[in-house]
Design a protein around this motif. Structure first.
Motif, short mmCIF file in Angstrom:
data_model
loop_
_atom_site.label_atom_id
_atom_site.label_comp_id
_atom_site.label_asym_id
_atom_site.label_seq_id
_atom_site.Cartn_x
_atom_site.Cartn_y
_atom_site.Cartn_z
N THR A 81 -3.01 -4.10 -1.73
CA THR A 81 -2.31 -4.74 -2.84
C THR A 81 -1.88 -3.79 -3.94
O THR A 81 -1.06 -4.16 -4.78
CB THR A 81 -3.20 -5.85 -3.45
N ASN A 82 -2.41 -2.56 -3.97
CA ASN A 82 -1.90 -1.62 -4.97
C ASN A 82 -1.02 -0.54 -4.34
O ASN A 82 -0.69 0.45 -4.98
CB ASN A 82 -3.04 -0.98 -5.77
N CYS A 83 -0.65 -0.74 -3.09
CA CYS A 83 0.37 0.06 -2.42
C CYS A 83 -0.03 1.51 -2.17
O CYS A 83 0.84 2.36 -1.99
CB CYS A 83 1.68 0.05 -3.23
N THR A 84 -1.30 1.84 -2.14
CA THR A 84 -1.67 3.25 -2.09
C THR A 84 -2.34 3.71 -0.80
O THR A 84 -2.69 4.87 -0.67
CB THR A 84 -2.63 3.59 -3.25
N ASP A 85 -2.58 2.82 0.15
CA ASP A 85 -3.22 3.24 1.39
C ASP A 85 -2.38 4.30 2.11
O ASP A 85 -1.16 4.23 2.13
CB ASP A 85 -3.41 2.05 2.34
N LYS A 86 -3.05 5.29 2.68
CA LYS A 86 -2.35 6.32 3.43
C LYS A 86 -2.18 5.86 4.87
O LYS A 86 -3.13 5.81 5.64
CB LYS A 86 -3.13 7.63 3.39
N VAL A 87 -0.96 5.49 5.22
CA VAL A 87 -0.67 4.99 6.56
C VAL A 87 0.63 5.62 7.04
O VAL A 87 1.28 6.37 6.33
CB VAL A 87 -0.54 3.45 6.57
#
Length: 237
Positions: free
Chosen positions: A119-125
């Protein structure tokens, strides 16, 4: 066809100075073309600034990534598309005082994409994220070492998202909401707020112009004009 697409002049006062303003008219509700007319929050604000400065404005249409180069080349006097202050940009241009608060959103194509962002758009994918070239959203995800695809026109990003050419598209939240109105299959996957000053821009050798713009903006804040335009265009956080 080059970067400059067309010119729209507002010349009502014959003997007034005319300021050339670079603008990217594909980013509703800030600046867009409707029935052949240039409209939007930035247009209303800049027209009011010009009125208080007793000058006219000639709007020059160009891609967003061409705005600062055009300013440095003296093809325009200032940038009328609201722009966020960054350390990189501050090295070459001057910003007006803050005009409005900033919130960003990431669009996705309904339920067709796996939940690869939190939800905060920061996952490294490994998802492919689209963004407008030279935008702060592009820089934001690049700094996070994400896989980012740049678009000269945000409308091309929307088309790519709808055709599954990219997984997400990052942009200003209020612009995202406008696109969702037209493209019901799209939705906001996550959003994030940034603390950047958002203002209008002149070259570093044109401090006098930015000071006059600031005087007009301050008076618009004091008499409530700026707040009324923020509410009019639905961009209040």
């Amino acid at each position: 066809m080059g970067k400059i697409l067309s010119i729209l002049s507002f010349s009502f006062m014959l003997f007034a100075d005319v300021l050339k303003a670079g603008i990217t008219p594909n980013y509703a509700p800030y600046e867009f073309i409707e029935n052949g007319e240039l409209k939007g929050f930035d247009v209303d604000v800049v027209n009011e600034i010009a009125k208080r400065m007793n000058v006219d404005v000639k709007y020059i249409y160009m891609d967003f990534d061409a705005l600062i180069p055009a300013l440095k080349a003296k093809k325009i006097d200032f940038i009328a598309s609201i722009m966020k202050k960054t350390a990189k940009r501050e090295k070459s241009v001057l910003f007006s005082e803050n005009v409005k608060d900033s919130i960003n959103a990431v669009l996705y194509l309904g339920a067709s994409v796996e939940n690869t962002l939190n939800t905060n758009c920061t996952d490294k994918v490994n998802a492919l994220i689209g963004a407008e070239l030279s935008s702060v959203q592009y820089d934001y995800f690049k700094d996070l070492k994400r896989n980012v695809k740049a678009f000269n026109d945000i409308n091309l990003g929307i088309l790519a998202l709808k055709n599954n050419k990219i997984d997400f598209l990052a942009l200003d939240k209020h612009s995202a909401l406008r696109f969702i109105e037209k493209h019901k299959e799209l939705g906001i996957f996550c959003e994030y707020i940034d603390a950047s000053v958002q203002g209008y821009v002149s070259d570093t050798n044109n401090k006098e112009l930015i000071e006059k713009i600031n005087i007009a903006l301050k008076s618009m804040k004091e008499d409530g004009t700026l707040e009324r335009l923020i509410i009019k265009w639905g961009i209040k956080i």
